[in-house]
Design a protein around this motif. Structure first.
Motif, short mmCIF file in Angstrom:
data_model
loop_
_atom_site.label_atom_id
_atom_site.label_comp_id
_atom_site.label_asym_id
_atom_site.label_seq_id
_atom_site.Cartn_x
_atom_site.Cartn_y
_atom_site.Cartn_z
N THR A 309 8.41 -25.46 18.51
CA THR A 309 8.13 -24.64 17.33
C THR A 309 7.71 -25.52 16.15
O THR A 309 6.79 -25.17 15.40
CB THR A 309 9.39 -23.83 16.94
OG1 THR A 309 9.79 -23.04 18.07
CG2 THR A 309 9.10 -22.90 15.78
N ARG A 312 4.15 -26.54 16.54
CA ARG A 312 3.24 -25.45 16.19
C ARG A 312 3.04 -25.39 14.67
O ARG A 312 1.94 -25.10 14.19
CB ARG A 312 3.79 -24.12 16.70
CG ARG A 312 2.86 -22.93 16.46
CD ARG A 312 3.42 -21.68 17.10
NE ARG A 312 3.57 -21.85 18.54
CZ ARG A 312 4.19 -20.97 19.33
NH1 ARG A 312 4.72 -19.88 18.80
NH2 ARG A 312 4.28 -21.19 20.62
N PRO A 315 0.80 -29.47 13.64
CA PRO A 315 0.03 -29.90 14.82
C PRO A 315 -0.24 -31.40 14.89
O PRO A 315 -0.43 -31.94 15.99
CB PRO A 315 -1.29 -29.12 14.67
CG PRO A 315 -0.95 -27.95 13.80
CD PRO A 315 0.10 -28.44 12.86
N HIS A 330 -4.04 -28.88 20.91
CA HIS A 330 -3.51 -27.54 20.65
C HIS A 330 -2.86 -26.96 21.91
O HIS A 330 -2.96 -25.77 22.19
CB HIS A 330 -4.61 -26.63 20.12
CG HIS A 330 -5.16 -27.10 18.80
ND1 HIS A 330 -4.43 -27.07 17.64
CD2 HIS A 330 -6.35 -27.66 18.49
CE1 HIS A 330 -5.15 -27.55 16.64
NE2 HIS A 330 -6.32 -27.93 17.14
N ASP A 353 4.43 -25.05 25.53
CA ASP A 353 4.40 -24.19 24.34
C ASP A 353 4.05 -22.75 24.67
O ASP A 353 4.31 -21.84 23.88
CB ASP A 353 3.41 -24.74 23.31
CG ASP A 353 2.00 -24.88 23.89
OD1 ASP A 353 1.87 -25.35 25.04
OD2 ASP A 353 1.03 -24.55 23.20
N SER A 470 8.49 -18.85 15.15
CA SER A 470 7.67 -18.89 16.37
C SER A 470 6.43 -18.00 16.21
O SER A 470 6.44 -17.01 15.50
CB SER A 470 8.48 -18.40 17.57
OG SER A 470 9.52 -19.31 17.82
#
Length: 470
Positions: A309, A312, A315, A330, A353, A470
């Motif tokens: 998380t 995300r 990055p 990504h 992910d 998230s």
């Protein structure tokens, strides 16, 4: 006829592998794609299937022996054409030399298995000019070579004396001889070189390998047998002062990678001590849910989810430095450092992910089990983007982990223990752990590194934040 199976490159540019365990013996019948041997490369233990059907005629590498990619490791007698008798244990003895200008039959017709190809050796073997029945040619002008000094004592039967999975050794008297090539003794070139370096006369040893060949273990055991009597008389019988463990396979590759990483990427490590009482309660409740009935839920699962998380949200923590550009990925291939009998390896969960929490739990459990059993495939050991190392399982609070090559961040998760903690102005006993985040300062500056670490800590202090972020 006899068909040779040459050691293929099962990874990305590997040059050698160690024979861990043979699954067949001379005289056994084999079928196409039947597993015949386990090998250990610099990345993993891999099972190799046989590319043809027939009867095993010769095993040309002993367990514990390191073999170059492209070298023959087994000969199988097939029903094709006419048989060629085996006259020795070396590759040159298996197939008669072809007519001038004609490629060897086994080079032209060797099958290729699904999943990997047979990579030709980058070096050509020098033709043997001597035979087992002929005396060694000696040049009159060649000077005598002095015997090399005996190394420090090695424990008989210890890990360095007998590699894992090697055949048992036989006691033998050792004659220290000049470092000359021993003719009339069946031994592979690497074993001959080892004997030469250690000053061991191969003719004085009894081979325990296939067809009575001398193995690396035989040479090392002979060195140990000769060195033990030289130990101090005051020590107990059989005791030794030193032990030598060869550095090879996974351990060697890991050492090289860690040195390269430590002296290439400017490491920075930050620490954060947090209250994980709520995380431990969440782990307890997850274990009661039917979605997790078939997998053991551990705190590492929520640490992994928190890191995913945080990546995300930031990055740049999931990137690679190439000197010319920064590659931001990504997708997250989450690496999990695992301590195994063969050394530290870091397999990774592909696209972690994109997984749900139950899927991530199963993937982590299966990956860890394969890693400890030495069954990770080469693909699982490459392509990682960020890593977690759980030093807490060893009773350690924190550390300064070294980056996995190609990655810019690694999170160390310390042990969880009861500690006094201030809660709402009152002292209470809470579950506390320490997180340590090492990062590449070329890509992640202090502010970004602190944000990533703080986000992971906040989600472990209050697991509900994982849902919100998230």
């Amino acid at each position: 006829m006899l068909r040779e199976f040459r050691l293929p490159d099962v990874g990305e540019g590997l040059t050698e592998a160690e024979i861990v365990k043979w699954h067949v013996a001379i005289g056994d019948s084999v079928k196409v794609n039947q597993t015949i041997v386990e090998i250990e490369t610099a990345k993993a233990v891999v099972e190799l299937p046989c590319p043809f059907e027939g009867t095993v005629s010769s095993l040309m590498a002993a367990e514990g022996q390191t073999v170059d990619v492209g070298s023959p490791i087994i000969a199988v007698k097939t029903g094709e054409d006419e048989d060629v008798p085996v006259t020795g244990g070396l590759a040159e003895d298996l197939v008669p030399p072809p007519p001038s200008g004609q490629a060897p039959e086994q080079e032209k017709r060797q099958p290729v298995l699904v999943g990997y190809g047979v990579k030709a050796s980058s070096t050509k073997r020098r033709p043997r000019k001597d035979s087992a029945d002929a005396p060694a040619p000696v040049s009159p002008a060649a000077p005598a070579v002095a015997p090399t000094a005996a190394p420090a004592a090695v424990a008989n039967g210890g890990p360095s004396a007998v590699p894992a999975g090697a055949p048992g050794t036989a006691a033998a008297s050792v004659t220290r001889a000049p470092a000359t090539r021993t003719i009339g003794v069946l031994a592979k070139p690497p074993v001959r070189k080892l004997a030469k370096d250690l000053g061991v006369d191969l003719a004085a040893l009894t081979g325990t390998g296939p067809q009575g060949s001398i193995t690396r273990a035989d040479v090392e055991a002979a060195v140990g047998a000769a060195a033990v009597p030289a130990a101090a008389p005051s020590r107990a019988a059989g005791a030794v002062r030193e032990e030598r463990i060869p550095v090879r396979g996974v351990r060697k590759a890991t050492a090289q990678a860690m040195v390269a990483s430590a002296f290439t990427a400017p490491h920075v490590t930050e620490f954060l001590q947090i209250d994980v009482t709520e995380t431990m309660e969440a782990v307890r409740r997850l274990r009661q849910l039917p979605e997790f009935a078939e997998v053991r839920v551990s705190p590492l699962l929520l640490v992994a989810k928190a890191l995913l998380t945080a990546v995300r949200r930031h990055p740049m923590a999931n990137a690679t430095w190439t000197d010319e550009e920064i590659v931001v990925k990504h997708y997250v291939n989450l690496g999990v450092a695992a301590a195994t009998e063969r050394g530290l390896i870091v397999p990774n969960v592909k696209d972690a992910d994109a997984m749900s929490l139950p899927e991530l739990a199963r993937a982590l459990a299966e990956l860890t089990e394969r890693a400890r059993a030495g069954r990770c495939q080469p693909a699982e050991l490459t392509g990682g983007t960020i890593t977690i190392t759980n030093v807490g399982v060893f009773g350690v609070d924190a550390g300064t982990p070294i980056l996995n090559p190609g990655e810019v961040a690694i999170l160390a998760f310390g042990q969880i223990r009861d500690m006094p903690w201030v809660v709402d102005g009152q002292i209470a006993v809470r579950k506390v752990t320490t997180l340590a985040l090492s990062f590449d300062h070329r890509v992640i500056d202090g502010e970004l590194g602190s944000r990533v670490l703080r986000d992971v800590g906040s989600m472990l202090e209050d697991p509900l934040r994982m849902l919100a972020w998230s």
